[in-house]
Design an enzyme around this catalytic site. Structure first.
Site, short mmCIF file in Angstrom:
data_model
loop_
_atom_site.label_atom_id
_atom_site.label_comp_id
_atom_site.label_asym_id
_atom_site.label_seq_id
_atom_site.Cartn_x
_atom_site.Cartn_y
_atom_site.Cartn_z
CB SER A 166 -0.49 -0.17 1.62
OG SER A 166 -1.31 1.06 1.50
CE1 TYR A 179 -4.70 -2.71 5.09
CE2 TYR A 179 -3.06 -0.18 4.45
CZ TYR A 179 -4.48 -1.09 4.19
OH TYR A 179 -4.16 -1.30 2.23
C1 BGC Z 1 -6.40 1.79 1.90
C2 BGC Z 1 -7.11 2.58 1.34
C3 BGC Z 1 -6.96 3.58 1.42
C4 BGC Z 1 -5.85 3.49 0.35
C5 BGC Z 1 -5.05 5.02 0.53
C6 BGC Z 1 -4.66 1.92 0.31
O1 BGC Z 1 -3.87 0.65 1.39
O2 BGC Z 1 -6.60 0.31 2.34
O3 BGC Z 1 -8.16 2.09 2.31
O4 BGC Z 1 -7.97 3.80 0.66
O5 BGC Z 1 -5.10 3.12 1.33
O6 BGC Z 1 -4.83 5.99 1.20
#
Ligand code: BGC
Length: 281
Positions: A166, A179
């Site tokens: 991400s 996360y």
């Molecule tokens: C998340 C999303 C978020 C995006 C940008 C992703 O890794 O799961 O919820 O919108 O990152 O912030």
């Protein structure tokens, strides 16, 4: 006219570069996993559509979508944070398709909370699925890639792993420390694994998506107000679509990227470009 078979073969390789290869996509019943499974199948791969045991109906829909265009796919349940289930997932894939050539380490969840209110369970579950899940699946995949070795007629690599990371492997994210910590971990898991596996001709890379239209972040795009706010963070001026990630996964799985390992491909419409500085800071 005698057909130019060389050109024909090249066209097929460009359009369906994964013919003859088996891809396992974790968390493929929705969102980015769904898109990757469909894109890999369109590129010619036979696909194992892994899904959480609770998501069986959605997984069957993904398989039906792939079968509808003549692709090959089977659903298989496994909670990726459970080693026994992951082992049985890979055992089944090998039994049905003979081996596995591509792993898209995709399964991931969010359980958001303010830091002072985050429960140990919320912390642990996200780390278990997003990070330990990638460890367990990558370990089974590498064992199989090393056992089988390179099949020269299929690919110069013995196997390819694509870790779904991400932008939050690099962008800190208040309210989401579980996360972002898991994705920071995925980055170093991917890079260390790439280093260790390169002599075995196993390529390990990551995709770092920005904001993509999937159920995980529905709140961020499903009203005009939310979407407009989100777009202030995206210089390219649109939200990502799941197939933006599917196409990146196909490229990283194909021989077009054969000299690439240990790299994160950022697919974010410029979200990581510090757009707050676009007017001289
Ligand atoms: C998340 C999303 C978020 C995006 C940008 C992703 O890794 O799961 O919820 O919108 O990152 O912030």
């Amino acid at each position: 006219m005698i057909p130019n078979l060389g050109e024909k073969r090249m066209t097929t390789e460009l359009e369906r570069p994964l013919v003859g290869q088996v891809a396992l996509v974790s968390g493929a019943s929705s969102g980015l996993g769904h898109a990757c499974a469909v894109a890999l199948a369109r590129a010619g791969a036979q696909v194992v559509v892994n899904h959480h045991p609770h998501d069986i109906d959605k997984a069957h829909e993904v398989v039906a979508e792939i079968n509808a265009f003549g692709g090959q796919a089977i659903p298989f349940p496994a909670d990726v944070s459970d080693q026994a289930q992951v082992q049985s997932l890979f055992a089944q894939a090998k039994q049905i398709f003979g081996t596995v050539h591509i792993l898209v380490n995709n399964a991931g969840i969010q359980q958001d909370a303010k830091f002072t209110e985050m429960s140990l369970d919320q912390w642990q579950r996200v780390i278990d699925v997003n990070l330990t899940g990638q460890f367990l699946c990558a370990q089974e995949a590498c064992r199989e890639f090393i056992r089988r070795g390179v099949q020269k007629d299929l690919s110069p690599a013995a196997g390819k792993i694509i870790c779904m990371s991400s932008v939050h492997q690099a962008i800190p994210w208040a309210g989401h420390v579980n996360y972002s910590a898991s994705k920071g971990g995925v980055m170093m898991l991917m890079e260390s694994l790439a280093q260790e596996m390169a002599p075995h001709r196993i390529r390990v890379n990551a995709i770092a998506p920005g904001a993509v239209r999937t159920p995980i972040n529905r709140d961020a795009w499903d009203t005009p107000e939310a979407l407009n706010k989100l777009l202030t963070l995206i210089p390219y001026g649109r939200i990502g679509e799941p197939d933006d990630i599917g196409r990146a996964a196909v490229w990283l799985a194909s021989d077009a990227s054969d000299y690439i390992t240990g790299t994160t491909l950022v697919v974010d419409g410029g979200m990581m470009l510090y757009s707050a500085f676009n007017n001289n800071g």
